[in-house]
Design a protein around this motif. Sequence first.
Motif, PDB file in Angstrom:
ATOM      1  N   GLY A  47       0.872  -1.126   0.089  1.00 10.28           N
ATOM      2  CA  GLY A  47      -0.163   0.117  -0.023  1.00 10.28           C
ATOM      3  C   GLY A  47       0.709   1.230  -0.102  1.00 10.28           C
ATOM      4  N   ALA A  48       2.231   1.126  -0.127  1.00 11.99           N
ATOM      5  CA  ALA A  48       2.844   2.309   0.076  1.00 11.99           C
ATOM      6  C   ALA A  48       3.237   3.199  -1.408  1.00 11.99           C
ATOM      7  CB  ALA A  48       4.496   2.083   0.648  1.00 11.99           C
ATOM      8  N   GLU A  49       3.103   4.406  -1.252  1.00  9.84           N
ATOM      9  CA  GLU A  49       3.123   5.110  -2.529  1.00  9.84           C
ATOM     10  C   GLU A  49       4.555   4.889  -3.264  1.00  9.84           C
ATOM     11  OE1 GLU A  49       1.137   6.916  -4.517  1.00  9.84           O
ATOM     12  OE2 GLU A  49      -0.679   5.907  -3.245  1.00  9.84           O
ATOM     13  N   PRO A  50       4.616   4.762  -4.499  1.00 10.71           N
ATOM     14  CA  PRO A  50       6.207   4.632  -5.090  1.00 10.71           C
ATOM     15  C   PRO A  50       6.688   6.089  -4.838  1.00 10.71           C
ATOM     16  CG  PRO A  50       4.646   4.841  -6.892  1.00 10.71           C
ATOM     17  CD  PRO A  50       3.914   4.462  -5.549  1.00 10.71           C
ATOM     18  N   ALA A  51       8.123   5.885  -4.793  1.00 10.60           N
ATOM     19  CA  ALA A  51       8.722   7.159  -4.611  1.00 10.60           C
ATOM     20  C   ALA A  51       8.869   8.144  -5.890  1.00 10.60           C
ATOM     21  CB  ALA A  51      10.185   7.086  -4.149  1.00 10.60           C
ATOM     22  N   ALA A  52       8.578   9.414  -5.697  1.00  5.55           N
ATOM     23  CA  ALA A  52       8.672  10.263  -6.780  1.00  5.55           C
ATOM     24  C   ALA A  52       9.810  10.989  -7.382  1.00  5.55           C
ATOM     25  CB  ALA A  52       7.630  11.331  -6.749  1.00  5.55           C
ATOM     26  N   VAL A  53      10.215  11.250  -8.387  1.00  4.25           N
ATOM     27  CA  VAL A  53      11.446  11.849  -8.741  1.00  4.25           C
ATOM     28  C   VAL A  53      10.904  13.069  -9.507  1.00  4.25           C
ATOM     29  CG1 VAL A  53      13.766  11.501 -10.061  1.00  4.25           C
ATOM     30  CG2 VAL A  53      12.882   9.670  -8.895  1.00  4.25           C
ATOM     31  N   VAL A  54      11.516  14.178  -9.114  1.00  3.47           N
ATOM     32  CA  VAL A  54      11.200  15.520  -9.619  1.00  3.47           C
ATOM     33  C   VAL A  54      12.240  16.053  -9.936  1.00  3.47           C
ATOM     34  CG1 VAL A  54       9.826  17.664  -9.655  1.00  3.47           C
ATOM     35  CG2 VAL A  54       8.714  15.412  -8.524  1.00  3.47           C
ATOM     36  N   PHE A  55      12.606  16.644 -11.407  1.00  9.55           N
ATOM     37  CA  PHE A  55      13.824  17.408 -11.425  1.00  9.55           C
ATOM     38  C   PHE A  55      13.238  19.016 -11.795  1.00  9.55           C
ATOM     39  CE2 PHE A  55      14.855  13.208 -12.837  1.00  9.55           C
ATOM     40  CZ  PHE A  55      16.240  13.285 -12.313  1.00  9.55           C
ATOM     41  N   ILE A  56      13.755  19.874 -11.063  1.00  7.65           N
ATOM     42  CA  ILE A  56      13.290  21.255 -11.361  1.00  7.65           C
ATOM     43  C   ILE A  56      14.564  21.974 -11.552  1.00  7.65           C
ATOM     44  CG2 ILE A  56      12.529  23.278 -10.091  1.00  7.65           C
ATOM     45  CD1 ILE A  56      11.058  21.329  -8.214  1.00  7.65           C
ATOM     46  N   ALA A  57      14.596  22.758 -12.814  1.00 10.23           N
ATOM     47  CA  ALA A  57      15.884  23.759 -13.384  1.00 10.23           C
ATOM     48  C   ALA A  57      15.423  25.259 -12.563  1.00 10.23           C
ATOM     49  CB  ALA A  57      15.674  23.716 -14.800  1.00 10.23           C
ATOM     50  N   GLY A  58      16.371  25.716 -11.866  1.00 10.47           N
ATOM     51  CA  GLY A  58      16.034  27.073 -11.313  1.00 10.47           C
ATOM     52  C   GLY A  58      16.287  28.071 -12.208  1.00 10.47           C
ATOM     53  N   GLY A  59      16.038  29.167 -11.974  1.00 11.07           N
ATOM     54  CA  GLY A  59      16.239  30.249 -12.743  1.00 11.07           C
ATOM     55  C   GLY A  59      17.730  30.840 -12.496  1.00 11.07           C
ATOM     56  N   PRO A  60      18.064  31.965 -13.075  1.00 10.28           N
ATOM     57  CA  PRO A  60      19.473  32.521 -12.886  1.00 10.28           C
ATOM     58  C   PRO A  60      19.727  32.838 -11.311  1.00 10.28           C
ATOM     59  CG  PRO A  60      18.010  33.976 -14.018  1.00 10.28           C
ATOM     60  CD  PRO A  60      17.237  32.920 -13.776  1.00 10.28           C
ATOM     61  N   ASP A  61      18.793  32.961 -10.533  1.00  9.19           N
ATOM     62  CA  ASP A  61      18.916  33.281  -9.124  1.00  9.19           C
ATOM     63  C   ASP A  61      18.842  32.186  -8.260  1.00  9.19           C
ATOM     64  OD1 ASP A  61      19.563  35.965  -9.623  1.00  9.19           O
ATOM     65  OD2 ASP A  61      17.443  36.362  -9.771  1.00  9.19           O
ATOM     66  N   GLY A  62      18.852  30.918  -8.873  1.00 11.25           N
ATOM     67  CA  GLY A  62      18.493  29.658  -8.002  1.00 11.25           C
ATOM     68  C   GLY A  62      17.067  29.368  -7.956  1.00 11.25           C
ATOM     69  N   LEU A  63      16.711  28.516  -6.694  1.00  7.97           N
ATOM     70  CA  LEU A  63      15.563  28.218  -6.398  1.00  7.97           C
ATOM     71  C   LEU A  63      15.027  28.947  -5.157  1.00  7.97           C
ATOM     72  CD1 LEU A  63      15.705  24.253  -7.015  1.00  7.97           C
ATOM     73  CD2 LEU A  63      14.609  25.931  -8.333  1.00  7.97           C
ATOM     74  N   ALA A  64      13.760  29.152  -4.892  1.00  8.51           N
ATOM     75  CA  ALA A  64      13.302  29.387  -3.418  1.00  8.51           C
ATOM     76  C   ALA A  64      13.912  28.896  -2.334  1.00  8.51           C
ATOM     77  CB  ALA A  64      11.815  29.620  -3.376  1.00  8.51           C
ATOM     78  N   PRO A  65      14.364  29.328  -1.243  1.00 10.74           N
ATOM     79  CA  PRO A  65      14.946  28.613  -0.055  1.00 10.74           C
ATOM     80  C   PRO A  65      14.235  27.603   0.454  1.00 10.74           C
ATOM     81  CG  PRO A  65      15.529  31.125   0.185  1.00 10.74           C
ATOM     82  CD  PRO A  65      14.329  30.832  -1.032  1.00 10.74           C
ATOM     83  N   SER A  66      12.719  27.784   0.110  1.00 15.52           N
ATOM     84  CA  SER A  66      11.739  26.842   0.938  1.00 15.52           C
ATOM     85  C   SER A  66      11.903  25.674   0.029  1.00 15.52           C
ATOM     86  CB  SER A  66      10.458  27.360   1.074  1.00 15.52           C
ATOM     87  OG  SER A  66       9.997  27.973  -0.339  1.00 15.52           O
ATOM     88  N   LEU A  67      11.757  25.774  -1.059  1.00 19.10           N
ATOM     89  CA  LEU A  67      11.794  24.682  -2.209  1.00 19.10           C
ATOM     90  C   LEU A  67      13.087  23.924  -2.059  1.00 19.10           C
ATOM     91  CD1 LEU A  67      10.254  22.832  -4.571  1.00 19.10           C
ATOM     92  CD2 LEU A  67      11.384  24.663  -6.240  1.00 19.10           C
ATOM     93  N   HIS A  68      14.101  24.488  -2.276  1.00 16.37           N
ATOM     94  CA  HIS A  68      15.290  23.927  -1.785  1.00 16.37           C
ATOM     95  C   HIS A  68      15.804  23.148  -0.540  1.00 16.37           C
ATOM     96  CE1 HIS A  68      19.892  23.848  -1.981  1.00 16.37           C
ATOM     97  NE2 HIS A  68      19.822  24.022  -3.072  1.00 16.37           N
ATOM     98  N   GLU A  69      14.940  23.678   0.399  1.00 19.76           N
ATOM     99  CA  GLU A  69      15.129  22.930   1.796  1.00 19.76           C
ATOM    100  C   GLU A  69      14.162  21.525   1.652  1.00 19.76           C
ATOM    101  OE1 GLU A  69      13.827  25.603   4.511  1.00 19.76           O
ATOM    102  OE2 GLU A  69      15.397  26.908   4.133  1.00 19.76           O
ATOM    103  N   LYS A  70      13.160  21.569   0.699  1.00 14.55           N
ATOM    104  CA  LYS A  70      12.348  20.147   0.628  1.00 14.55           C
ATOM    105  C   LYS A  70      12.935  19.105  -0.218  1.00 14.55           C
ATOM    106  CE  LYS A  70       8.054  22.581   0.709  1.00 14.55           C
ATOM    107  NZ  LYS A  70       6.609  23.198  -0.018  1.00 14.55           N
ATOM    108  N   ALA A  71      14.137  19.539  -0.653  1.00 18.48           N
ATOM    109  CA  ALA A  71      14.620  18.501  -1.529  1.00 18.48           C
ATOM    110  C   ALA A  71      15.345  17.345  -0.815  1.00 18.48           C
ATOM    111  CB  ALA A  71      15.357  18.917  -2.656  1.00 18.48           C
ATOM    112  N   SER A  72      15.355  16.240  -1.050  1.00 14.20           N
ATOM    113  CA  SER A  72      16.173  15.154  -0.169  1.00 14.20           C
ATOM    114  C   SER A  72      17.634  14.934  -0.814  1.00 14.20           C
ATOM    115  CB  SER A  72      15.591  13.889   0.009  1.00 14.20           C
ATOM    116  OG  SER A  72      15.150  13.386  -1.435  1.00 14.20           O
TER     117      SER A  72
END
Length: 66
Positions: free
Chosen positions: A3-28
């Motif tokens: 019953g466990a959900e499969p792990a998701a893989v997400v790739f995000i390309a940040g802008g020239p200033d990088g990603l928002a700190p909140s999003l950056h912190e969520k990434a494992s």
Amino acid sequence: MAGAEPAAVVFIAGGPDGLAPSLHEKASRKIAFGAATWPHQLVRVMLMEQLYRATTILAGHPYHRA
């Protein structure tokens, strides 16, 4: 685990200033193509090439210079 959900893989390309700190912190896990700023279209192609290369090597295909 039943019953466990499969792990998701997400790739995000940040802008020239990088990603928002909140999003950056969520990434494992994080990867980078270096300190350079690349256009999003080129990052997509570079990422797909690296994923293809890793998949073919893991599948036992010879490296392109073998």
